[in-house]
Design an enzyme around this catalytic site. Structure first.
Site, PDB file in Angstrom:
ATOM      1  CB  VAL A  57      -0.929   0.040   1.242  1.00 30.16           C
ATOM      2  CG1 VAL A  57      -1.885  -1.142   1.254  1.00 30.16           C
ATOM      3  CG2 VAL A  57      -0.117   0.106   2.534  1.00 30.16           C
ATOM      4  CB  THR A 110       3.168   7.984  -0.735  1.00 25.87           C
ATOM      5  OG1 THR A 110       2.798   6.839   0.030  1.00 25.87           O
ATOM      6  CG2 THR A 110       4.206   8.781   0.021  1.00 25.87           C
ATOM      7  CG  HIS A 154       4.818   2.783 -10.516  1.00 25.47           C
ATOM      8  ND1 HIS A 154       5.334   2.501  -9.281  1.00 25.47           N
ATOM      9  CD2 HIS A 154       3.485   2.546 -10.426  1.00 25.47           C
ATOM     10  CE1 HIS A 154       4.357   2.121  -8.470  1.00 25.47           C
ATOM     11  NE2 HIS A 154       3.227   2.142  -9.143  1.00 25.47           N
TER      12      HIS A 154
END
Length: 283
Positions: A57, A110, A154
């Protein structure tokens, strides 16, 4: 425990690299896993609903879930130079985002929390509408003019130029400059109801799986590339090199300081509930 543990993590290269040995039964004595792949926005919601035994998470969701889940001291993603980016079609500056529509990967991510802390300091009057999209849809949405800007995570760090986009701001650079701490991104959590012995076994298994992946990177390659959404192998390697590091093997003093720093700062801004003094403590 006789049944496999239900675990959900993303199909991104860092997660498949980290969990390859464990998911395929190569970690001696590790609990068996039943793996589900899910985007981070999905796993954040699963954690809030108390679904699954183990989840990857966003650190930002911890204040809502730590009563039921414990933070494992390994397996997650922290680092330096690896923060989320704000992308636009034509560059510009932070002031130009005032009142604009921004796509984000999750309102509990986040990335979004770092973005909100940055925007509060850098965007006069604040941004406009926030649109939640799966992270792989954000760059096309910015390119096609569906949104004014996008917050990406990412491998987008390595590929946004392919979409003709420009980086307006680096959330990680802002975080590191203002705190001196590494950037906390993704956490591994497990249900406290599994018991202290099982939680320790899970942490040991995650740490061993990481080290096995480092020792023999080629062993994980089929798993990584098989789930990397047609990603170029070189980009997958860059992704792993950036997000799998010493903090993945063990949060350590600086890792815990980064997590506490992020959530304490966010709570002071009223963005998340405050943490209890021992909320991040492992068993």
């Amino acid at each position: 425990m006789t049944r496999p543990l239900d675990i959900a993590y993303s199909p991104c290269p860092n997660d498949t690299f980290v969990f390859d040995a464990w998911a395929h039964g190569r970690v001696p004595g590790a609990p068996e896993l039943a793996v589900t792949f899910a985007d981070i926005d999905i796993t954040n919601g699963m954690a809030e609903r108390g679904e699954f035994d183990v989840l990857k998470v966003s650190y930002a969701v911890l204040p809502w879930v730590l009563e039921e889940y414990a933070l494992l001291p390994c397996g997650g993603a922290l680092g330096r130079g690896c923060g989320p980016l704000v992308l636009t079609r034509g560059g510009g500056d932070a002031a130009g985002l005032a009142g604009k529509t921004v796509a984000v990967p999750s309102e509990r991510s986040t990335a979004y929390l770092l973005f909100r802390l940055w925007a509060a300091a850098e965007v006069p009057g604040g941004v406009g509408e926030i649109v939640v999209l799966p992270f792989h849809e954000i760059m096309p949405a910015v390119r096609d003019g569906k949104v004014d800007a996008g917050l990406v995570i990412h491998e987008a760090r390595f590929t946004y130029g392919n979409y003709g986009l420009a980086c307006l701001a680096d959330m990680g650079e802002h975080w590191e400059r203002t705190t001196g701490l590494p950037i906390p991104l993704g956490a591994i959590i497990a249900k406290r109801s599994l018991g202290e012995e099982m939680l320790r076994r899970l942490a040991d298994a995650a740490r061993t799986s990481v080290r096995m992946a480092w020792d023999d990177p080629e062993a994980s390659r089929p798993y990584v590339l098989g789930h990397a959404q047609e990603m170029d192998p070189a980009v997958a390697d860059q992704h792993i090199g950036l997000y799998v590091n010493e903090f993945t093997a063990d949060l350590g003093e600086h890792g815990y300081a980064a997590v506490r720093g992020l959530l304490t700062r966010a709570a002071a801004e009223g963005l998340v509930p405050p943490l209890g003094p021992d909320a991040l403590a492992f068993v």
